[in-house]
Write a protein that holds these residues in place. Structure first.
Motif, PDB file in Angstrom:
ATOM      1  N   ALA A  26      50.148  39.347  32.287  1.00 51.56           N
ATOM      2  CA  ALA A  26      51.594  38.719  32.106  1.00 51.56           C
ATOM      3  C   ALA A  26      51.871  38.666  30.643  1.00 51.56           C
ATOM      4  CB  ALA A  26      51.850  37.484  32.928  1.00 51.56           C
ATOM      5  N   SER A  27      51.060  38.511  29.935  1.00 45.67           N
ATOM      6  CA  SER A  27      50.792  38.215  28.207  1.00 45.67           C
ATOM      7  C   SER A  27      50.739  39.675  27.547  1.00 45.67           C
ATOM      8  CB  SER A  27      49.760  37.402  27.721  1.00 45.67           C
ATOM      9  OG  SER A  27      49.705  36.338  28.607  1.00 45.67           O
ATOM     10  N   GLY A  28      50.292  40.726  28.182  1.00 47.60           N
ATOM     11  CA  GLY A  28      50.163  42.080  27.309  1.00 47.60           C
ATOM     12  C   GLY A  28      48.913  42.559  27.083  1.00 47.60           C
ATOM     13  N   ALA A  29      48.056  42.105  27.734  1.00 43.61           N
ATOM     14  CA  ALA A  29      46.357  42.542  27.439  1.00 43.61           C
ATOM     15  C   ALA A  29      46.614  44.254  27.582  1.00 43.61           C
ATOM     16  CB  ALA A  29      45.730  41.939  28.208  1.00 43.61           C
ATOM     17  N   SER A  30      45.612  44.871  27.148  1.00 44.13           N
ATOM     18  CA  SER A  30      45.688  46.319  27.221  1.00 44.13           C
ATOM     19  C   SER A  30      44.645  46.967  28.435  1.00 44.13           C
ATOM     20  CB  SER A  30      44.801  47.152  26.049  1.00 44.13           C
ATOM     21  OG  SER A  30      45.450  46.667  24.755  1.00 44.13           O
ATOM     22  N   TRP A  31      43.543  45.985  28.790  1.00 40.71           N
ATOM     23  CA  TRP A  31      43.097  46.103  29.975  1.00 40.71           C
ATOM     24  C   TRP A  31      42.643  44.776  30.713  1.00 40.71           C
ATOM     25  CZ3 TRP A  31      40.650  48.799  26.139  1.00 40.71           C
ATOM     26  CH2 TRP A  31      39.541  49.027  25.857  1.00 40.71           C
ATOM     27  N   VAL A  32      42.772  44.612  31.921  1.00 42.44           N
ATOM     28  CA  VAL A  32      42.329  43.415  32.398  1.00 42.44           C
ATOM     29  C   VAL A  32      41.429  43.656  33.632  1.00 42.44           C
ATOM     30  CG1 VAL A  32      43.148  41.087  33.843  1.00 42.44           C
ATOM     31  CG2 VAL A  32      44.448  42.198  31.758  1.00 42.44           C
ATOM     32  N   SER A  33      40.479  42.678  33.855  1.00 41.35           N
ATOM     33  CA  SER A  33      39.591  43.006  35.185  1.00 41.35           C
ATOM     34  C   SER A  33      39.363  41.737  35.752  1.00 41.35           C
ATOM     35  CB  SER A  33      38.228  43.706  34.513  1.00 41.35           C
ATOM     36  OG  SER A  33      37.661  42.659  33.428  1.00 41.35           O
ATOM     37  N   ILE A  34      38.967  41.957  37.164  1.00 40.97           N
ATOM     38  CA  ILE A  34      38.597  40.661  38.142  1.00 40.97           C
ATOM     39  C   ILE A  34      37.155  41.288  38.793  1.00 40.97           C
ATOM     40  CG2 ILE A  34      39.165  39.341  40.052  1.00 40.97           C
ATOM     41  CD1 ILE A  34      41.829  39.466  39.521  1.00 40.97           C
ATOM     42  N   HIS A  35      36.193  40.647  38.422  1.00 47.22           N
ATOM     43  CA  HIS A  35      34.922  40.921  38.960  1.00 47.22           C
ATOM     44  C   HIS A  35      34.401  39.757  39.840  1.00 47.22           C
ATOM     45  CE1 HIS A  35      33.571  43.836  35.584  1.00 47.22           C
ATOM     46  NE2 HIS A  35      34.997  44.088  35.847  1.00 47.22           N
ATOM     47  N   HIS A  36      33.444  40.108  40.772  1.00 47.88           N
ATOM     48  CA  HIS A  36      32.596  39.447  41.438  1.00 47.88           C
ATOM     49  C   HIS A  36      30.950  39.367  41.003  1.00 47.88           C
ATOM     50  CE1 HIS A  36      30.703  38.972  45.723  1.00 47.88           C
ATOM     51  NE2 HIS A  36      30.543  37.913  45.028  1.00 47.88           N
ATOM     52  N   GLY A  37      30.320  38.465  41.234  1.00 51.52           N
ATOM     53  CA  GLY A  37      28.811  38.560  41.031  1.00 51.52           C
ATOM     54  C   GLY A  37      28.210  38.713  39.743  1.00 51.52           C
TER      55      GLY A  37
END
Ligand code: NAD
Length: 551
Positions: free
Chosen positions: A474-485
């Protein structure tokens, strides 16, 4: 450019893609696989056991192709290292959204993960491997330097001079330990079963010498300690054998930790297995290997507890070795603390964490310019200045030149905006990318590491990293990731990352201001919510709005 052979990121100020955010993602993906950066680039493995940048080579090729063609109002979706879609979004949206290794709770086990991985359905993304902002061993060097500085402050009057630290694991992360100890004035004895690990760290200037066996290692260590001379010594051995052996002979060790890849039992060498046979045995009999690795970790941890009983400062360095030893039935596995509650949490309360950036030009002079900017922005922060100066002298770049330093809420946005100005005014020769580790103040739920022993017992609450990722989108990052483990292994953590590009445009400046305020802001909020007084103070002083705390 793309291929199965060595991969190097393009350098210079010429675009291969349609805009700098896309170009930055392209270069940072490739940079993760640069032979100087990645542990096993031919298998797309960047660091941390089997942490990958892309699922397989066809996926890598497709990501490169898509990033090259991607428009400024499009977003590429990456599911565990495989590009699965391109959607029309808008210019404030991230250019890439990444979800790696995520599994539904009851299925979040290593055997199930491996089954799915073998079917080609997922990959292990670690933290910055699958989110394309790994910068080699320097990334962890600053955190490790901070941790050993905190150990020195807590136990040894502010310096490790005249002390010996025993540790194991000289891989992508663990390889930072010897230099972090010597930067703090101490002596380090570092055990690794892979001779390549030892040679590689010597080659990079992170490790000073290799000893032939424990006797020579101790002799060198005592000499240096007595002269209060910093020295790091590598020994090729199995830590599950070497650490108990050193305890048994009464070795004079002051600090003990470990960074073998214990989070993944198939990456920890069991006792009685030759290093050369490790990979084949792990493939042939994963269950038997896991059992033997865990039993060996139990012997290793038992010896660490023995050193603690003998008065040493002992801590788990975030690789889950206590958890694995406890699974093997060792009852005292959790007798020593994790490094976060012991040393790092007070920093997290201020929104501090591993802020990092890389020069897309490939020119070290650009990092020198950013170093000067940081020194200029925070003239009163002496530890920060010491780090930046030492890093400038001692850190050899791997891949694209990069820098890391820990900055807090109210600092990261200032640094980011200054960096964007450097690009705008041509004081650096190409744009900069600004990101961070997932190991940060408000971006991770990991009860054996970052969120171990939270004041309110909220260790396993994983809403925070998800909110963090959404805030960054929502703030304008160029790439965003969600990881597990990542870090501690499947089933034990959920975490998020962001990278934002400073291309010198006013739009980038706006995005940077929001992202680099809100991202560390999540850390302050998370710790206010958990009841930390220091976080509440920071929120009040620096204007972070937390409704339930009235700030
Ligand atoms: P890596 O796989 O690159 O290196 C692990 C090293 O351990 C290898 O060199 C391997 O040869 C060695 N090793 C394995 N079994 C051994 C044994 N029995 N005796 C001696 N050496 C052995 O992993 P890495 O990236 O260096 O990460 C190491 C661990 O630290 C991982 O568990 C990772 O999740 C954790 N980690 C901690 C932090 C932190 O903040 N402290 C950050 C990232 C990762």
């Amino acid at each position: 450019m793309a291929g199965r052979g060595p991969v190097w990121a393009p350098r210079g100020a010429t675009l291969n893609a349609r805009g700098w955010p896309q170009e930055a993602a392209l270069r940072m993906l490739m940079n993760n696989l640069d032979p100087e950066v990645a542990e096993h680039p031919e298998r797309l493995v960047v660091y941390g056991g089997s942490g990958r940048a892309a699922r397989d080579w066809p996926s890598f090729d497709a990501i490169v192709r898509e990033l090259t063609a991607l428009r400024a109002d499009e977003t590429l979706l990456v599911q565990s290292g495989r590009p699965v879609g391109v959607m029309t979004t808008h210019e404030w949206a991230p250019r890439v959204l990444i979800a790696n290794s995520n599994l539904v709770g009851d299925w979040a086990t290593w055997p199930e993960f491996r089954r799915l991985e073998q079917l080609g359905l997922t990959m292990y993304g670690q933290m910055t491997a699958g989110s394309w902002i790994y910068i080699g061993t320097q990334g962890i060097l600053q955190g490790t330097y901070e941790t050993f500085a905190a150990v020195a402050a807590k136990r040894f009057g502010g310096s490790l001079a005249g002390t010996i630290t025993l540790t194991a694991g000289l891989g992508g992360m663990g390889g930072a330990q010897p230099l972090a100890v010597t930067m703090n004035g101490g002596v380090a004895v570092c055990v690794d079963c892979d001779p390549r690990g030892v040679e590689r760290r010597i080659g990079h200037g992170y490790l000073d010498v290799r000893a032939d066996g424990l006797d020579e290692a101790l002799r060198l260590a005592y000499e240096a300690r007595d002269a209060r001379r910093p020295l790091s010594i590598g020994v090729v051995a199995n830590a599950a054998e070497a650490v108990p052996a050193l305890l048994a002979r009464g070795a004079e060790i002051d600090v003990v930790t470990d960074q073998t890849s214990a989070h993944d039992p198939l990456a920890y060498l069991p006792l009685g297995v030759a290093f050369e046979d490790m990979a084949a045995l792990a493939r042939k009999d994963p269950e038997g290997f896991t059992r033997r690795a865990r039993e060996s970790m139990a012997r290793h941890v038992e010896a660490m507890v023995g050193f603690q009983d003998a008065g040493a400062e002992v801590f788990d360095y975030g690789n889950s070795i206590r958890g694995e030893a406890s699974l093997a039935g060792y009852a005292r596995a959790f007798d020593f603390p994790g490094f976060v509650p012991a040393y790092i949490r007070p920093l997290f309360c201020e929104g501090k964490g591993p802020f990092r950036w890389a020069a897309l030009s490939g020119d070290p002079a650009d990092i020198a310019a950013t170093d000067r900017a940081v020194l200029d922005l925070f003239p009163d922060n002496e530890p920060l200045a010491r780090w930046i100066r030492m890093a400038g002298e001692r850190v050899r770049y791997q891949g694209l030149p990069a820098r890391i330093c820990w900055l807090g809420y109210g600092e990261r946005d200032r640094a980011g905006e200054r960096f964007n100005d450097l690009v705008a005014y041509g004081e650096v020769s190409a744009p900069l990318v600004i990101g961070r580790d997932h190991l940060d103040c408000g971006s991770v739920a990991s009860p054996y590491r970052e969120t171990e022993g939270m004041l309110d017992g909220s260790d396993a609450i994983a809403d925070w990293p998800l909110l963090n990722a959404m805030v960054n989108v929502a703030s304008g990052a160029s790439w965003v990731s969600i990881h597990h483990g990542g870090g501690v292994g499947i089933g034990r953590s959920i975490h998020a990352g962001q990278v934002t590009v400073a291309d010198g445009t006013p739009l980038a400046g706006e995005k940077i201001r929001r992202v680099l305020t809100n991202d560390p802001g999540m850390g302050v909020i998370r710790h206010v919510d958990a009841g930390y007084d220091r976080a509440a103070e920071v929120a009040r002083e620096r204007g972070v709005r937390v409704p339930m705390a009235g700030t």
